[in-house]
Enzyme design. Structure first.
Site, PDB file in Angstrom:
ATOM      1  N   SER A 216       0.858  -1.184   0.000  1.00  0.00           N
ATOM      2  CA  SER A 216       0.000   0.000   0.000  1.00  0.00           C
ATOM      3  C   SER A 216       0.891   1.230   0.000  1.00  0.00           C
ATOM      4  CB  SER A 216      -0.948  -0.013   1.203  1.00  0.00           C
ATOM      5  OG  SER A 216      -0.252  -0.191   2.401  1.00  0.00           O
ATOM      6  N   GLY A 218      -0.218   4.599  -0.058  1.00  0.00           N
ATOM      7  CA  GLY A 218      -0.994   5.813   0.236  1.00  0.00           C
ATOM      8  C   GLY A 218      -1.796   6.276  -0.958  1.00  0.00           C
ATOM      9  N   GLU A 220      -0.967   6.896  -3.845  1.00  0.00           N
ATOM     10  CA  GLU A 220      -0.590   6.312  -5.136  1.00  0.00           C
ATOM     11  C   GLU A 220      -1.297   4.992  -5.405  1.00  0.00           C
ATOM     12  OE1 GLU A 220       3.745   6.190  -5.730  1.00  0.00           O
ATOM     13  OE2 GLU A 220       3.813   7.613  -4.044  1.00  0.00           O
ATOM     14  N   GLY A 221      -1.930   4.420  -4.396  1.00  0.00           N
ATOM     15  CA  GLY A 221      -2.652   3.165  -4.591  1.00  0.00           C
ATOM     16  C   GLY A 221      -1.865   1.960  -4.135  1.00  0.00           C
ATOM     17  N   ASP A 248      -6.530  -1.349   6.711  1.00  0.00           N
ATOM     18  CA  ASP A 248      -7.309  -2.495   7.186  1.00  0.00           C
ATOM     19  C   ASP A 248      -8.408  -2.872   6.187  1.00  0.00           C
ATOM     20  OD1 ASP A 248      -5.686  -2.509   9.433  1.00  0.00           O
ATOM     21  OD2 ASP A 248      -7.054  -1.278  10.626  1.00  0.00           O
TER      22      ASP A 248
END
Lengths: 304, 304
Positions: A216, A218, A220-221, A248
């Site tokens: 992950s 953030g 940016e995907g 989560d």
């Protein structure tokens, strides 16, 4: 049944203060609390989406009792194993004037060897009905370094795939037990592998035993790496909000995708959409279901 | 037996953090907790000095249970009446790098009419063995405005003198029931009476029914007013430290002086010395006994 594990269950407490005066005294206007810990958040997201989940882990003392009561009120089946130590609280002080929050995380309780053994027995019994297991978050002191790896091996022996969302040594040792998916964020990935380049770092975890690594990143995907292929999945719009909840929710979506046997592009699109729907909610473990449906067709997944 | 009343019993929790990052997340290095509330602090000081004290008040929920457990561990006899509401916590976040603390006070639980009635019955029964009663601190919602006044009247009927340390309406109404001593600080005195001059303000409380008014004025010491005379008691050296602890220690000394039948100059010297001994300790309810003995002969009391 999806079996979610939260070894270090927590009571999430929120204090709302009009305008915090640091280094002074503050009257708390209102308090709220709910069951916390990353595994608990994953279970709540899956429960919201209609999945049958069971939450297990370790919980003790009066705080453990309150965690159990909040889970019951949320309709989540729990099989938390009792410990003598007092479960931790995580406090968020919300400053209404500043529009942000300050967090304070208590250290976890110490777990005794016999308590850990009792947990492993409970986990083993629960595997009989599990289709996927999700292992999330830090372990409290007393859990062996290879604790997560042991649980993944037990699951593997029972034919149950595992999704692992941990950091540090638990991640490094955990991958050697062959989890179906590991989901570090970029910082956790770099710290655990020593590689700044996320593709090199992800490949090193695949080489060590993970069937897939989803990173992950953030706003940016997601980046995903399997032994054969790599993908990047980008969110439909720039996201800002609650990053804990997003991570989560991503794990919850990856567990569902694994269960459904979806292909990787579909799994990743789903995980990005559900993360985006979680970022919009202030409380980890909640998702904006309308946003989830809206975002699902808008995620851009590309093989790289 | 000295009967101490803390209507709004609290669990005092301390979080120690290396260097607090506000508006961000913080790992708590260590936590500590003890029974709190002003009446509890008074009881702990009196217990330390060898007095037989009984603490009564209202406490509920898991937090109430923890308060009881901490009192038992401290050797203090408690007769706290159970309530359905959850007792409050008061949190101090200690910033080791900054060398100070930020406090967060939860609102108190709501008290039901039948719970208040049960408390009044318990208080009445305990009066049979009491020589002095000490009433301290704010009342939780649901306690009637004249609650403290009723308790002072009941004590008066039983021939037991009362020391009252409250603010606002509880102080204004409380004095009409004829307490032996009231102990506001300067700000509380001004707020309750509307008089900026402490002597005029104190005299107005004497006129309203208080047998004596002792005003704590921080580093300046104490001002005392009775229907006949006025005194000023000055500390042996400038004091700085924990003002909550100092006020509660002052009240403890005034209760002991009343019990011993000492004259006012002696009572005031003792109260200033004990306050000074409390200011030196970081935790309210503790006193530095050596400092107390050393300070006792050094306080300057003057009739004005």
């Amino acid at each position: 049944m999806i079996l979610c594990v939260t070894l270090n269950a927590a009571l999430d407490v929120t204090y709302v203060v009009d305008q915090v005066r640091w280094h002074s005294g503050n009257r708390v206007v209102s308090t709220a609390e709910h069951a916390g810990g990353k595994g608990t958040n994953v279970a709540r997201v899956l429960h919201t989406l209609g999945e049958y989940v069971v939450l297990t882990g370790l919980a003790g003392g009066g705080t453990g009792d309150r965690i159990r009561r909040h889970l019951a009120a949320a309709g989540i089946t729990e099989e938390l194993v009792p410990i003598v130590g007092e479960s931790r609280r995580t406090l968020a002080v919300v400053d209404e004037a500043a529009g942000d929050a300050t967090g304070f995380w208590e250290p976890g309780p110490a777990v005794r060897a016999d308590e850990w053994a009792a947990f492993v027995r409970r986990f083993h019994r629960l595997l009989a009905d599990a289709t996927v297991v999700v292992l999330s978050g830090s372990a409290p002191p007393g859990v062996p370094d290879d604790g997560y790896a042991s649980l993944i091996s037990l699951a593997g022996d029972a034919g149950v795939p595992a999704v692992l969302d941990v950091s540090g040594a638990a991640l490094r040792i955990g991958v050697t037990a062959g989890p179906a998916v590991v989901k570090p964020n970029r910082e956790e990935l770099a710290a655990a592998t020593g590689h700044g380049d996320p593709w090199i770092a992800a490949d090193s975890l695949v080489s060590a035993g993970a069937a897939a690594v989803v990173v992950s990143a953030g706003a940016e995907g997601l980046l995903a790496s399997t032994p054969q292929r790599r993908w990047v999945a980008r969110p439909p719009e720039p996201l800002s909000g609650n990053p804990t909840g997003a991570g989560d929710a991503c794990v919850a979506a990856l567990a569902r995708g694994l269960l459904a046997g979806n292909g990787w592009p579909e799994r990743l699109a789903d995980a990005v959409a559900l993360s985006a729907a979680a970022v919009l909610r202030p409380v980890a473990g909640e998702v904006d279901r309308d946003a989830y449906r809206r975002f699902r067709d808008l995620v851009h997944v590309e093989e790289v």
